[in-house]
Motif scaffolding. Structure first.
Motif, short mmCIF file in Angstrom:
data_model
loop_
_atom_site.label_atom_id
_atom_site.label_comp_id
_atom_site.label_asym_id
_atom_site.label_seq_id
_atom_site.Cartn_x
_atom_site.Cartn_y
_atom_site.Cartn_z
N CYS A 1 31.77 -45.39 19.74
CA CYS A 1 32.11 -46.11 20.98
C CYS A 1 31.15 -47.29 21.11
O CYS A 1 29.98 -47.22 20.71
CB CYS A 1 32.06 -45.19 22.20
SG CYS A 1 30.48 -44.43 22.57
N CYS B 1 27.45 -45.40 21.90
CA CYS B 1 26.83 -44.89 20.67
C CYS B 1 26.35 -46.02 19.77
O CYS B 1 25.33 -45.90 19.10
CB CYS B 1 27.82 -43.98 19.93
SG CYS B 1 28.10 -42.40 20.76
N CYS C 1 27.52 -38.58 22.32
CA CYS C 1 28.50 -39.61 22.68
C CYS C 1 28.59 -39.81 24.19
O CYS C 1 28.52 -38.88 24.98
CB CYS C 1 29.87 -39.29 22.10
SG CYS C 1 31.09 -40.58 22.44
#
Ligand SMILES: [Zn+2]
Length: 202
Positions: free
Chosen positions: A98, A114, A178
């Motif tokens: 992400c 991330c 995450c």
């Protein structure tokens, strides 16, 4: 390095550790349903090498290694081997990390992500990379559907679900918990990830 080392990575954060060849790392999802993104970089060469999910798919001819199979680098060297998979949840090697743009498109500017968490760890270690590799997404439930769709479902990793990996080279390992909190990916709640590192017998 002490024989055993624990690293607790907070929610929406990253952590890193240098591993020597033969060391093992257990990546644990203590509370369950939390995706962990993983990267590895070869730490002992002038020209940097890194875990490549596409090279790995090509070499093992699967979407994800089976227990006993390895993750390979851009230069087709084995960097990590999957020793144990203690999770009923599938893992993913198709999705990127992400990043800022993903959250901006969803209406959440300046959201933890991330990709930035990886770059923070690399910067602190003085490691420069020519590209940002795609991660291994542990405990991420996004297997291709029969009709070709790629949908990320809520992780069904139970509390304590984990994988055990062995370093097959001297590597710099980065793991992020995450950050996705607007989609069910992480069970609607971002939690942390624990690393348990054991040095090989020397
Ligand atoms: Zn993420």
């Amino acid at each position: 390095m002490p024989e055993r080392l624990h690293i607790d990575i907070g929610p929406q954060s990253g952590g890193s550790v240098r591993l020597s060849k033969g060391d093992t790392v257990r990546i644990i999802d203590p509370e369950g349903q939390q995706v962990a993104d993983l990267w590895a970089f070869a730490a002992d060469s002038k020209t940097i090498d890194w875990l490549s999910v596409s090279q790995t798919r090509d070499i093992i001819e699967r979407l994800f290694p089976k227990v006993g199979e390895s993750f390979y680098s851009e230069r087709a060297e084995a960097l990590l081997t999957l020793l144990e998979d203690n999770s009923p949840c599938p893992h993913d090697m198709l999705f990127p990390a992400c990043n800022r743009g993903l959250y901006e498109r969803a209406g959440y500017p300046n959201h933890p992500n991330c990709r930035d968490n990886l770059l923070t760890e690399l910067r602190a270690a003085g490691i420069e990379v020519p590209v940002v590799p795609d991660p291994v997404n542990l405990f991420q439930r996004s297997e291709p559907q029969a009709d070709g769709r790629l949908e990320v479902l809520a992780s069904d990793n139970p509390p304590g679900g984990n994988v055990l990996l062995r370093a097959d080279a001297d590597i710099f390992l980065v793991v992020t918990a995450c950050s996705i909190d607007y989609h069910p990916t992480n069970g609607d709640r971002c939690t942390g990830i624990r690393l348990e590192i054991s040095a090989r017998d020397r």
